[in-house]
Design a protein around this motif. Structure first.
Motif, PDB file in Angstrom:
ATOM      1  N   THR A 237      10.841  -5.022   7.356  1.00 61.10           N
ATOM      2  CA  THR A 237      10.501  -4.292   6.126  1.00 61.10           C
ATOM      3  C   THR A 237       9.805  -2.972   6.443  1.00 61.10           C
ATOM      4  N   TYR A 241      10.895   0.922   5.720  1.00 64.52           N
ATOM      5  CA  TYR A 241       9.945   1.805   5.030  1.00 64.52           C
ATOM      6  C   TYR A 241       9.779   3.107   5.805  1.00 64.52           C
ATOM      7  N   ILE A 408      12.801  -3.028  -0.574  1.00 65.57           N
ATOM      8  CA  ILE A 408      12.075  -3.511   0.594  1.00 65.57           C
ATOM      9  C   ILE A 408      10.730  -4.124   0.198  1.00 65.57           C
TER      10      ILE A 408
END
Length: 430
Positions: A237, A241, A408
């Motif tokens: 994740t 990002y 996400i």
């Protein structure tokens, strides 16, 4: 005052190593930040900038499992000095290419790959060195101080890099980076003594057997393994990002290089506050509970605020709420690992951890770059002005990246909830 003097004496070697290595990290981070800006200016693509990190992490992950076995056998000080010198030489190559007008993005990909390869032996050597020069009772304090310096770097590097990049160019940042390397090199070489523990030098195992022993340790200690896998999911994740973050802030209305620097500085401020808390807080009754709770709080705030926010103050708020918990999580995770894993096994286990925990990072960077450039940005470009998606995420370049942050965010929350129910992790408290 007497207690402070005693602590300073006990942590003398650590403080010298920590302060100079942190200064060198500042220089390296400024260079990396400036290269991301330079790359995005050249191509304007999230995937192009994300591939810088993919090239760094891929060899690091592929070779880490073997590098830990070497790290346990090799002299820690020599390994760190050699790795730092190699990284500095790579930076010199970038400078020479830049000054001659021949610097290309593929050069940076190759250099990042070489740096990632050397990092496979540097990182476990550094981790074990910290254990060797730090009394066990100071592990949490030391973890907090390391988080503190990393946070300070996060505050200073984007602002300093942006300012120097705009005023003097990329080469000025590289000169500063090289000067900080020299200071760290001389301090480690002449002022820091790292004990040589002969038990770490396994005379009977082959390289392959040593690498397998790290994996075998994790197999026999499922709680540690499952914590590593939790972080692997979080890293997936986090890397998506990181791939989308500069693309959104550099492209959106109200964004730009200044906005990127301000929000990154807010990340640093949040981590600074969290690091100070980690340094002074007493040991918790349950480190596992702290790890799970802080990760959940981080994942359930920033990504959603970035997705739906449309101004620098809102983005800064998201950054603070998302990152203030990370140093507290890291300090408890680091203390748990150092206390649980025998020092004679730490190099091999940490390297096995690096392979398992970080293999999702290049995947996340690649997926993040591809999905932003090829899926979410084109999708948002096709939406009508009265579309619900436009209402939520805005219009123009960067709106697709904003939509991606919502996705996400959901992925991060789900990862935390799944692993929170893992019984093996909670057995570490028994």
């Amino acid at each position: 005052m007497k207690n402070i003097n005693l602590i300073m004496k006990e942590l003398h070697s650590f403080l010298i190593l920590w302060s100079t290595q942190s200064l060198s990290l500042l220089g390296s981070s400024m260079t990396n930040f400036a290269l991301v800006m330079w790359t995005y200016q050249e191509k304007g693509s999230a995937l192009t900038t994300a591939l810088l990190s993919v090239c760094s992490y891929t060899p690091y992950i592929m070779m880490s499992i073997f590098a830990g076995a070497l790290s346990d056998k090799w002299n820690k000080k020599v390994t760190m000095l050699a790795s730092d010198t190699f990284a500095a030489l790579c930076t010199v190559v970038v400078l020479l290419l830049l000054k001659s007008g021949q610097l290309e993005i593929w050069h940076l990909y190759c250099i990042n790959a070489l740096n990632g390869l050397m990092g496979t032996v540097q990182q476990p050597a550094g981790d074990v060195a910290i254990s060797l020069i730090t009394p066990r009772k100071h592990y949490q304090k030391v973890s907090g101080l390391r988080s503190f310096s990393n946070s300070l770097v996060n505050i200073l590097s984007p602002v300093a890099a942006t300012t120097i990049f705009a005023a003097f160019g990329l080469d000025a940042i590289i000169y500063f980076d090289l000067s900080t390397f020299l200071a760290a090199f001389l301090a480690l070489c002449f002022f820091v003594e790292i004990p040589i523990v002969h038990e770490l030098k396994d005379k009977g195992e082959s390289l392959l057997q040593s690498a397998k022993s790290g994996l075998q340790y994790l197999k026999e200690h499922r709680g540690i393994l499952d914590l590593i896998l939790l972080l692997a999911g979080i890293n997936l994740t986090a890397s998506m990002y990181n791939a989308a973050f500069p693309a959104m802030l550099l492209s959106r209305s109200g964004g730009g290089e200044g906005a990127l620097a301000i929000v990154n500085a807010s990340v640093g401020i949040a981590m600074l506050a969290g690091s100070l808390a980690a340094s002074v807080l007493p040991a918790p009754k349950s480190r596992v509970r702290v790890i799970c709770n802080t990760l959940f709080l981080s994942m359930s705030t920033e990504n959603f605020i970035l997705a739906f926010g449309n101004s620098v103050p809102v983005w800064c708020l998201g950054a603070i709420l998302g990152w203030i918990w990370v140093p507290i999580m890291n300090a408890n995770m680091d203390t748990l690992f150092r206390s649980y894993i025998p020092v004679t096994m730490q190099g091999r286990v940490y390297s096995a951890r690096n392979t398992l925990q970080f293999f999702t990072i290049p995947i996340g960077y690649f997926l993040g770059g591809i999905l932003v450039d090829k899926v979410f940005e084109p999708f948002m470009a096709l939406q009508a002005e009265d579309s619900l998606w436009i209402t939520f995420f805005g219009s123009g370049k960067g709106s697709g990246a904003a939509m991606f942050f919502m996705i996400i965010g959901l992925l991060g929350v789900m990862t935390c909830l799944v692993f929170r129910r893992d019984k093996e992790i909670w057995k570490l408290e028994e």
